[in-house]
Design a protein around this motif. Structure first.
Motif, PDB file in Angstrom:
ATOM      1  N   ALA A  66      12.104  -7.708 -22.555  1.00 57.63           N
ATOM      2  CA  ALA A  66      12.004  -8.016 -21.124  1.00 57.63           C
ATOM      3  C   ALA A  66      13.070  -7.296 -20.305  1.00 57.63           C
ATOM      4  CB  ALA A  66      12.125  -9.522 -20.915  1.00 57.63           C
ATOM      5  N   SER A  67      14.171  -6.896 -20.941  1.00 55.93           N
ATOM      6  CA  SER A  67      15.243  -6.194 -20.226  1.00 55.93           C
ATOM      7  C   SER A  67      14.960  -4.700 -20.076  1.00 55.93           C
ATOM      8  CB  SER A  67      16.572  -6.399 -20.961  1.00 55.93           C
ATOM      9  OG  SER A  67      16.511  -5.835 -22.270  1.00 55.93           O
ATOM     10  N   GLN A  68      13.922  -4.207 -20.704  1.00 53.02           N
ATOM     11  CA  GLN A  68      13.575  -2.794 -20.628  1.00 53.02           C
ATOM     12  C   GLN A  68      12.722  -2.522 -19.382  1.00 53.02           C
ATOM     13  OE1 GLN A  68      11.614  -2.002 -24.332  1.00 53.02           O
ATOM     14  NE2 GLN A  68      13.444  -2.390 -25.567  1.00 53.02           N
ATOM     15  N   PRO A  69      12.614  -1.254 -18.946  1.00 52.11           N
ATOM     16  CA  PRO A  69      11.786  -0.930 -17.779  1.00 52.11           C
ATOM     17  C   PRO A  69      10.335  -1.360 -17.981  1.00 52.11           C
ATOM     18  CG  PRO A  69      13.184   0.926 -18.373  1.00 52.11           C
ATOM     19  CD  PRO A  69      13.306  -0.068 -19.482  1.00 52.11           C
ATOM     20  N   MET A  70       9.707  -1.772 -16.885  1.00 51.76           N
ATOM     21  CA  MET A  70       8.312  -2.192 -16.922  1.00 51.76           C
ATOM     22  C   MET A  70       7.390  -1.002 -16.668  1.00 51.76           C
ATOM     23  SD  MET A  70       8.439  -5.380 -17.608  1.00 51.76           S
ATOM     24  CE  MET A  70       9.681  -6.679 -17.645  1.00 51.76           C
ATOM     25  N   PRO A  71       6.168  -1.037 -17.189  1.00 54.46           N
ATOM     26  CA  PRO A  71       5.268   0.104 -17.011  1.00 54.46           C
ATOM     27  C   PRO A  71       4.671   0.204 -15.616  1.00 54.46           C
ATOM     28  CG  PRO A  71       4.166  -1.649 -18.213  1.00 54.46           C
ATOM     29  CD  PRO A  71       5.597  -2.066 -18.071  1.00 54.46           C
ATOM     30  N   LEU A  72       4.882  -0.820 -14.769  1.00 48.48           N
ATOM     31  CA  LEU A  72       4.293  -0.804 -13.431  1.00 48.48           C
ATOM     32  C   LEU A  72       5.214  -0.061 -12.467  1.00 48.48           C
ATOM     33  CD1 LEU A  72       1.913  -1.919 -11.719  1.00 48.48           C
ATOM     34  CD2 LEU A  72       3.397  -3.851 -11.141  1.00 48.48           C
ATOM     35  N   PRO A  73       4.793   1.093 -11.955  1.00 48.47           N
ATOM     36  CA  PRO A  73       5.645   1.840 -11.024  1.00 48.47           C
ATOM     37  C   PRO A  73       5.695   1.159  -9.655  1.00 48.47           C
ATOM     38  CG  PRO A  73       3.530   2.936 -11.246  1.00 48.47           C
ATOM     39  CD  PRO A  73       3.537   1.809 -12.255  1.00 48.47           C
ATOM     40  N   TYR A  74       6.721   1.498  -8.887  1.00 43.26           N
ATOM     41  CA  TYR A  74       6.838   0.955  -7.545  1.00 43.26           C
ATOM     42  C   TYR A  74       5.910   1.702  -6.598  1.00 43.26           C
ATOM     43  CZ  TYR A  74      10.931  -1.540  -9.231  1.00 43.26           C
ATOM     44  OH  TYR A  74      11.767  -2.354  -9.937  1.00 43.26           O
ATOM     45  N   TRP A  75       5.563   1.026  -5.504  1.00 47.61           N
ATOM     46  CA  TRP A  75       4.647   1.594  -4.517  1.00 47.61           C
ATOM     47  C   TRP A  75       5.445   2.264  -3.418  1.00 47.61           C
ATOM     48  CZ3 TRP A  75       0.024  -1.833  -2.589  1.00 47.61           C
ATOM     49  CH2 TRP A  75      -1.173  -1.153  -2.868  1.00 47.61           C
ATOM     50  N   ASP A  76       5.241   3.540  -3.255  1.00 49.24           N
ATOM     51  CA  ASP A  76       5.936   4.291  -2.214  1.00 49.24           C
ATOM     52  C   ASP A  76       5.019   4.427  -1.004  1.00 49.24           C
ATOM     53  OD1 ASP A  76       7.893   5.751  -0.968  1.00 49.24           O
ATOM     54  OD2 ASP A  76       7.260   7.647  -1.833  1.00 49.24           O
ATOM     55  N   ILE A  77       4.634   3.293  -0.435  1.00 50.94           N
ATOM     56  CA  ILE A  77       3.719   3.292   0.702  1.00 50.94           C
ATOM     57  C   ILE A  77       4.473   2.755   1.916  1.00 50.94           C
ATOM     58  CG2 ILE A  77       2.839   1.020  -0.005  1.00 50.94           C
ATOM     59  CD1 ILE A  77       0.230   1.669   1.325  1.00 50.94           C
ATOM     60  N   PRO A  78       4.419   3.443   3.057  1.00 49.47           N
ATOM     61  CA  PRO A  78       5.157   2.985   4.245  1.00 49.47           C
ATOM     62  C   PRO A  78       4.692   1.598   4.701  1.00 49.47           C
ATOM     63  CG  PRO A  78       4.421   5.254   4.507  1.00 49.47           C
ATOM     64  CD  PRO A  78       3.752   4.729   3.268  1.00 49.47           C
ATOM     65  N   GLY A  79       5.626   0.841   5.283  1.00 50.10           N
ATOM     66  CA  GLY A  79       5.317  -0.521   5.708  1.00 50.10           C
ATOM     67  C   GLY A  79       4.217  -0.588   6.748  1.00 50.10           C
ATOM     68  N   TYR A  80       4.214   0.344   7.711  1.00 43.94           N
ATOM     69  CA  TYR A  80       3.198   0.285   8.760  1.00 43.94           C
ATOM     70  C   TYR A  80       1.810   0.555   8.193  1.00 43.94           C
ATOM     71  CZ  TYR A  80       2.748   5.406   8.971  1.00 43.94           C
ATOM     72  OH  TYR A  80       2.496   6.726   8.679  1.00 43.94           O
ATOM     73  N   VAL A  81       1.738   1.398   7.154  1.00 39.25           N
ATOM     74  CA  VAL A  81       0.446   1.674   6.528  1.00 39.25           C
ATOM     75  C   VAL A  81      -0.062   0.431   5.797  1.00 39.25           C
ATOM     76  CG1 VAL A  81      -0.742   3.071   4.792  1.00 39.25           C
ATOM     77  CG2 VAL A  81       0.946   4.122   6.297  1.00 39.25           C
ATOM     78  N   PHE A  82       0.852  -0.257   5.108  1.00 37.34           N
ATOM     79  CA  PHE A  82       0.466  -1.487   4.424  1.00 37.34           C
ATOM     80  C   PHE A  82       0.020  -2.542   5.430  1.00 37.34           C
ATOM     81  CE2 PHE A  82       1.428  -5.598   2.401  1.00 37.34           C
ATOM     82  CZ  PHE A  82       0.677  -5.455   1.238  1.00 37.34           C
ATOM     83  N   GLY A  83       0.739  -2.652   6.554  1.00 38.47           N
ATOM     84  CA  GLY A  83       0.358  -3.609   7.587  1.00 38.47           C
ATOM     85  C   GLY A  83      -1.011  -3.320   8.159  1.00 38.47           C
TER      86      GLY A  83
END
Length: 299
Positions: free
Chosen positions: A36-53
């Protein structure tokens, strides 16, 4: 106690026991805690906040339009069918889920066309950090089943204690609307429609919104406690049932962990569908061991 209730209780106990074993193997054992202390396979989302909104607005805008269209068609061709119960409520639920799925589809196409899609956020995931591969496709069904069993093991005690606690504070437990629809279904077609809705359509839609969307977007942007708690609270609140509130909150937490650890949204989708099927079978057969035990313990 009727024979069928005894059988259902025994089967439920077997599910809980299996879930506890899996919980130890995958989360509580020393080797599991080390992983559990190792990196997870799920990458972070590099999507701008206004686009998500804008995506959220577009999503619910499409859903609202589809619901209005369904209500208009029902009023025109079946004016005697009420929208707040029975077939009318079922149709409204289908329209909402269909609208959400269409909204998700439109939003995904637009995001893809603008190159705003899931990718590594280099500010959080430096190039030097090698993320593990997502869960192999062949193991997704097994991971979904394991998640379902762990979910049953963790939610079982809450399902027993939460209604009792609510009653102590003067709140009479009331089943969700979908539960009332299942128990009130008066035709095979309506029952099959409810099963389709509960085990396939709703799991896909809700996991895409709360785990693939909200949870995924928050990762790396807010503290991890908020990452898990906020989407789970939103998921529970969306079901508009205080009686099911705490179990659904824990459900949301477990689903988020499963998604993060496997990197596959299909895993929580499968677990969600199995959980709803599990509940539906209790309702259809009248063999809910939790309700039976609560009734027996009630003064």
């Amino acid at each position: 106690m009727p024979d069928k209730l005894i059988v259902a209780s025994a089967l439920e106990a077997a599910l809980v026991l299996s879930g506890l074993v899996l919980l130890w193997c995958f989360f509580l054992s020393p080797s599991a805690r080390a992983r559990a202390s190792q990196p997870m396979p799920l990458p972070y989302w590099d999507i701008p906040g206004y686009v998500f909104g804008l995506t959220i607005v577009r999503l619910f805008g499409v859903a609202f339009i589809i619901q209005l269209l369904a209500a208009s068609l029902l009023k025109k061709y079946a004016p005697d069918v009420p929208l707040d119960k029975g077939f009318g409520l079922l149709l409204s639920g289908f329209a909402l889920q269909l609208g959400l799925l269409l909204g998700l589809g439109v939003s995904w196409v637009l995001l893809k066309s603008n190159r705003f899609q899931a990718q590594l956020n280099v500010a959080i995931n430096p190039a030097a950090v090698q993320l593990p591969e997502p869960l192999p496709l062949s193991r997704i069904p097994f991971a979904g089943i394991a998640t379902f069993l762990i979910m049953i093991a963790l939610i079982a005690p809450i399902a027993l204690l939460w209604p009792v606690l609510l009653e102590q504070f003067g709140h009479t437990p009331k089943p969700q609307e979908v539960v009332e629809l299942f128990t009130a279904a008066d035709s095979t077609a309506q029952l099959l429609s409810m099963m389709l809705f509960a085990t396939i359509i709703a799991p896909i839609t809700e996991e895409l919104i709360f785990r693939f969307g909200i949870f995924r977007y928050l990762r790396g942007r807010v503290p991890r406690s908020v990452v898990f708690i906020l989407p789970a609270l939103m998921f529970a609140a969306a079901h508009q049932s205080l009686t099911a509130g705490l179990p659904l909150f824990v459900f949301g937490l477990i689903q988020a962990v499963a998604y993060e650890r496997t990197g596959r949204i299909a895993v929580p989708m499968i677990a969600h569908g199995l959980f709803n099927l599990h509940t539906a079978l209790f309702l259809m057969t009248g063999t809910d061991p939790y309700s039976a035990l609560i009734n027996r313990l009630a003064p």
